[in-house]
Scaffold this motif. Sequence first.
Motif, PDB file in Angstrom:
ATOM      1  N   ASP A 512       0.876  -1.179   0.000  1.00 56.11           N
ATOM      2  CA  ASP A 512       0.000   0.000   0.000  1.00 56.11           C
ATOM      3  C   ASP A 512       0.910   1.224   0.000  1.00 56.11           C
ATOM      4  O   ASP A 512       1.183   1.825   1.036  1.00 56.11           O
ATOM      5  CB  ASP A 512      -0.903  -0.040   1.238  1.00 56.11           C
ATOM      6  N   MET A 513       1.397   1.573  -1.175  1.00 53.93           N
ATOM      7  CA  MET A 513       2.371   2.654  -1.294  1.00 53.93           C
ATOM      8  C   MET A 513       1.666   4.015  -1.357  1.00 53.93           C
ATOM      9  O   MET A 513       0.864   4.267  -2.253  1.00 53.93           O
ATOM     10  CB  MET A 513       3.225   2.452  -2.543  1.00 53.93           C
ATOM     11  N   GLN A 514       1.985   4.851  -0.385  1.00 53.39           N
ATOM     12  CA  GLN A 514       1.477   6.219  -0.341  1.00 53.39           C
ATOM     13  C   GLN A 514       2.671   7.175  -0.258  1.00 53.39           C
ATOM     14  O   GLN A 514       3.828   6.745  -0.337  1.00 53.39           O
ATOM     15  CB  GLN A 514       0.527   6.400   0.848  1.00 53.39           C
ATOM     16  N   GLU A 515       2.407   8.444  -0.086  1.00 53.69           N
ATOM     17  CA  GLU A 515       3.457   9.456  -0.120  1.00 53.69           C
ATOM     18  C   GLU A 515       4.578   9.177   0.883  1.00 53.69           C
ATOM     19  O   GLU A 515       5.758   9.412   0.597  1.00 53.69           O
ATOM     20  CB  GLU A 515       2.837  10.827   0.161  1.00 53.69           C
ATOM     21  N   SER A 516       4.221   8.643   2.067  1.00 54.01           N
ATOM     22  CA  SER A 516       5.233   8.383   3.095  1.00 54.01           C
ATOM     23  C   SER A 516       5.804   6.975   3.028  1.00 54.01           C
ATOM     24  O   SER A 516       6.572   6.572   3.910  1.00 54.01           O
ATOM     25  CB  SER A 516       4.639   8.636   4.484  1.00 54.01           C
ATOM     26  N   GLY A 517       5.443   6.200   2.002  1.00 56.29           N
ATOM     27  CA  GLY A 517       5.985   4.857   1.842  1.00 56.29           C
ATOM     28  C   GLY A 517       4.920   3.782   1.984  1.00 56.29           C
ATOM     29  O   GLY A 517       3.719   4.057   1.950  1.00 56.29           O
ATOM     30  N   ASN A 518       5.374   2.545   2.107  1.00 55.83           N
ATOM     31  CA  ASN A 518       4.471   1.408   2.256  1.00 55.83           C
ATOM     32  C   ASN A 518       3.814   1.469   3.630  1.00 55.83           C
ATOM     33  O   ASN A 518       4.496   1.494   4.659  1.00 55.83           O
ATOM     34  CB  ASN A 518       5.246   0.094   2.096  1.00 55.83           C
ATOM     35  N   GLN A 519       2.485   1.482   3.646  1.00 61.13           N
ATOM     36  CA  GLN A 519       1.760   1.766   4.877  1.00 61.13           C
ATOM     37  C   GLN A 519       1.522   0.526   5.738  1.00 61.13           C
ATOM     38  O   GLN A 519       1.374  -0.589   5.227  1.00 61.13           O
ATOM     39  CB  GLN A 519       0.413   2.403   4.553  1.00 61.13           C
ATOM     40  N   TRP A 520       1.496   0.777   7.045  1.00 61.31           N
ATOM     41  CA  TRP A 520       1.049  -0.211   8.008  1.00 61.31           C
ATOM     42  C   TRP A 520      -0.426   0.033   8.301  1.00 61.31           C
ATOM     43  O   TRP A 520      -0.875   1.181   8.351  1.00 61.31           O
ATOM     44  CB  TRP A 520       1.826  -0.084   9.318  1.00 61.31           C
ATOM     45  N   ILE A 521      -1.161  -1.058   8.485  1.00 61.71           N
ATOM     46  CA  ILE A 521      -2.489  -0.952   9.066  1.00 61.71           C
ATOM     47  C   ILE A 521      -2.498  -1.767  10.356  1.00 61.71           C
ATOM     48  O   ILE A 521      -1.523  -2.473  10.653  1.00 61.71           O
ATOM     49  CB  ILE A 521      -3.596  -1.447   8.115  1.00 61.71           C
ATOM     50  N   THR A 522      -3.561  -1.680  11.129  1.00 61.05           N
ATOM     51  CA  THR A 522      -3.623  -2.418  12.385  1.00 61.05           C
ATOM     52  C   THR A 522      -4.926  -3.201  12.472  1.00 61.05           C
ATOM     53  O   THR A 522      -5.947  -2.819  11.913  1.00 61.05           O
ATOM     54  CB  THR A 522      -3.494  -1.475  13.595  1.00 61.05           C
ATOM     55  N   ILE A 523      -4.846  -4.312  13.215  1.00 60.38           N
ATOM     56  CA  ILE A 523      -5.935  -5.273  13.327  1.00 60.38           C
ATOM     57  C   ILE A 523      -6.096  -5.652  14.798  1.00 60.38           C
ATOM     58  O   ILE A 523      -5.107  -5.803  15.513  1.00 60.38           O
ATOM     59  CB  ILE A 523      -5.621  -6.560  12.520  1.00 60.38           C
ATOM     60  N   GLU A 524      -7.336  -5.826  15.239  1.00 63.96           N
ATOM     61  CA  GLU A 524      -7.591  -6.337  16.593  1.00 63.96           C
ATOM     62  C   GLU A 524      -8.008  -7.797  16.507  1.00 63.96           C
ATOM     63  O   GLU A 524      -8.881  -8.158  15.709  1.00 63.96           O
ATOM     64  CB  GLU A 524      -8.689  -5.531  17.282  1.00 63.96           C
ATOM     65  N   ASP A 525      -7.419  -8.654  17.348  1.00 66.91           N
ATOM     66  CA  ASP A 525      -7.764 -10.072  17.327  1.00 66.91           C
ATOM     67  C   ASP A 525      -8.873 -10.386  18.334  1.00 66.91           C
ATOM     68  O   ASP A 525      -9.405  -9.501  19.006  1.00 66.91           O
ATOM     69  CB  ASP A 525      -6.517 -10.940  17.553  1.00 66.91           C
ATOM     70  N   SER A 526      -9.206 -11.660  18.469  1.00 69.75           N
ATOM     71  CA  SER A 526     -10.282 -12.080  19.366  1.00 69.75           C
ATOM     72  C   SER A 526      -9.965 -11.832  20.829  1.00 69.75           C
ATOM     73  O   SER A 526     -10.870 -11.841  21.666  1.00 69.75           O
ATOM     74  CB  SER A 526     -10.568 -13.577  19.177  1.00 69.75           C
ATOM     75  N   PHE A 527      -8.681 -11.634  21.150  1.00 70.85           N
ATOM     76  CA  PHE A 527      -8.286 -11.436  22.539  1.00 70.85           C
ATOM     77  C   PHE A 527      -8.054  -9.966  22.872  1.00 70.85           C
ATOM     78  O   PHE A 527      -7.396  -9.645  23.858  1.00 70.85           O
ATOM     79  CB  PHE A 527      -7.003 -12.229  22.833  1.00 70.85           C
ATOM     80  N   SER A 528      -8.540  -9.067  22.017  1.00 72.06           N
ATOM     81  CA  SER A 528      -8.432  -7.615  22.235  1.00 72.06           C
ATOM     82  C   SER A 528      -6.992  -7.122  22.167  1.00 72.06           C
ATOM     83  O   SER A 528      -6.646  -6.113  22.794  1.00 72.06           O
ATOM     84  CB  SER A 528      -9.058  -7.204  23.574  1.00 72.06           C
ATOM     85  N   CYS A 529      -6.160  -7.813  21.406  1.00 72.31           N
ATOM     86  CA  CYS A 529      -4.791  -7.362  21.177  1.00 72.31           C
ATOM     87  C   CYS A 529      -4.696  -6.726  19.782  1.00 72.31           C
ATOM     88  O   CYS A 529      -5.317  -7.199  18.828  1.00 72.31           O
ATOM     89  CB  CYS A 529      -3.807  -8.525  21.290  1.00 72.31           C
TER      90      CYS A 529
END
Length: 753
Positions: A512-529
């Motif tokens: 996911d290449m944007q102006e600041s580089g390849n982006q990170w996204i975040t995910i929540e699992d079943s244990f609220s982490c």
Amino acid sequence: MTKTDDLPKDHGPSGGWGSLKGISRIFGESVPSPAVLDTLRRQNKPGGFMCSSCAWPKPANYHPFEFCENGAKMTLWESTSARCTPNDLGKHSLEELRGWSDHELEKTGRLTAPMRFDHGTGRYVETGWDEAIAGIAEVLATLPKEEVVFYSSGHAGLEASYLWALVARLYGNNNLPQSSNMCHETTSVGLTQVIGSPVGTVVWEDLEETDCFFFFGQNPGTNSPRFLHPLKYAKQRGARIVTFNPVREQGLVSFVDPQDPVEMATGRETIISDQYHQLKAGSDIAAILGLCKAVIEADDAGRDVIDHAFLAEHCNGFDGFMDFARETTWAAICAETGLSEVALRDAAEIYMTSEKVIGVYGMGLTQHAHGSWNIGMLTNLLLLRGNIGKTGAGMCPVRGHSNVQGQRTVGIAEKTKLVPMDRLRDLFGFEPPEKDGMHVVDAAEAMTEGRLSAMLCLGGNLVRALPERDRIEAAWEKLPLTVMISTKLNRSHLFPGRNAWILPCLARSEEDMQESGNQWITIEDSFSCIHGSQGRRTPASRQLRSELEITALLGKAIAGLTDRLRWDEWIADYGRVRDLIEATYPEDFRDFNARMNEPGGFWRGNPAHDRVWKTESGKAEFTIPDKLNAMDFDDEPGRYRLLTMRSNDQFNTTIYGYSDRFRGIEGTRDVLLMNAADMEEAGLSHGDRVALVADGGIAARLGGLEVVTFELPRGTVGSYYPECNVLVPIGHHDRLSKTPASKSVAVRIEREV
């Protein structure tokens, strides 16, 4: 089935060579590039991406291959070399495409360019991104704001989900239904009532410390296979596992670890369940009450198995519940469940002799007309011995879709009380709408009654996933506006509204290449982490956009650019969106950007885990059900309890193929699984052709099913989701949460010639 004269056979343990064979078949069918091997290597690992399949955690101590059969299938399916271009799609009429199976639609490959439906030609045609976004915004401006729905599936990360909810509220409503409405909303509502938390209470360390699991209506072998590794390790250290499920699911019977060379070479398997109880569909309330009754009777006889100190300090209503359990007869409990008193007492004995117990459940508890009572009853059982809020114990709902829980955490909710509207007001300088929005069932009802104008879908396949499919299909194409953000073609695309667009998005494994580089996204699992996720595969098309970018472009077109609505900056750097999430939810997301790649994820906390009860009484609540089953109908001669199931070869509405090897069904999904005694009583034989007819609420029929002799309780029959959705009334749902009650549907059987 390929051979109707052969009964289904036990196809051995879960995992093992069968799992590898299933993966290799999808590899051969999708024909991804060799680079997919590196993608799989990075799946669910630090620096890698979170699987798009189930919501199982990304552990700190990972295996060499931290993916399961279904997770690998999902990645291979999205990494296919096949492409569904506008030219390819334009060769087929809607009528022709509607005759294709779900599997055939998905096999057309990855969508490559934005498309608009041209009603003049009856075909989808390519369009530009600017034209598509402007066209959608132009139509939205003409519609009644309260009649527009912003739906989301569990695929999008926290950042895109946060902006999606913001766009809906900037537009002017809280119509934010989500896929949890159809599966675990019963958990969100039911658990909140009894322990003050909308999510499970366990963390990873609890799996390593527990000495007992009680499973109810959850199938890890198909729906969360990576769970089998902790179960195997638990068994090796002496933990015990008791399972209650109408279907004998192979993942809870035995397991061969594909990552253990000795087990793979020798076929040595781990026996998972110490006891396996096949109860009638919808009878979990009675079964769990039987366990509680046995515990209470043992304590009354002087065994001191109830944690009275815990109850006195932390619980409310336990005296009334214990009186209810004492007064309910064993005869009533056994008649409802189909289980013997001896079997229930044997299970209760394991519970009473275990110090730390985890209660695990899935949609077998949530998808009933009184699913909330199921949740309450399991909570009652755990509370009796203080098994919530201590190490190695707790409530463990297993979410079936990656990030479905996290989207709720960051504001995708139709109930205003769940969202800090004051913080949104301060952050973005607008007045958020105060009226509660539509649940997915509300949206379905409004659509079929002509009270809905638009469906904007951030992922998903709602036409296929919702109950009463025929009514939904007819209503969907009458909408003034439909917008689908998708990776692949699905049935929802085949019923375009009067204005309709398909917007193709990146898969989670892709760059996911944007102006600041390849982006990170975040995910929540079943244990609220919370876990960071970054894709590195080359996108399937240069025209694909990320879910966040598409959402932000829509927001920019709808609400404009201001000093507080910095859509372009948010597209350029997703870290700025995480800053907004932290500002909105400071307790859950403290130091969000700094912590998102902590090994094992960072835990956002859970008061009930620490025995802080956010209920009205300030204590955990015992509940008393009004009846012994979770259904809204009574048994009658010729009426059966239908439970819908997923095969080993599917994920939600995504059908990878026609191999349900654990149930011995190959080559078809058009089957009705039925107890042999029930078949004899009904005058049916293995291989007969029948139709299922809805018995109450709606006039619906599903024909062309082949009767298959299967080990099920008397009165319970099974068939596949989503095909059976046609038989589920929209109004057949959990009374508190409105979760569709797809695990106990009243049906009758008609023979076909």
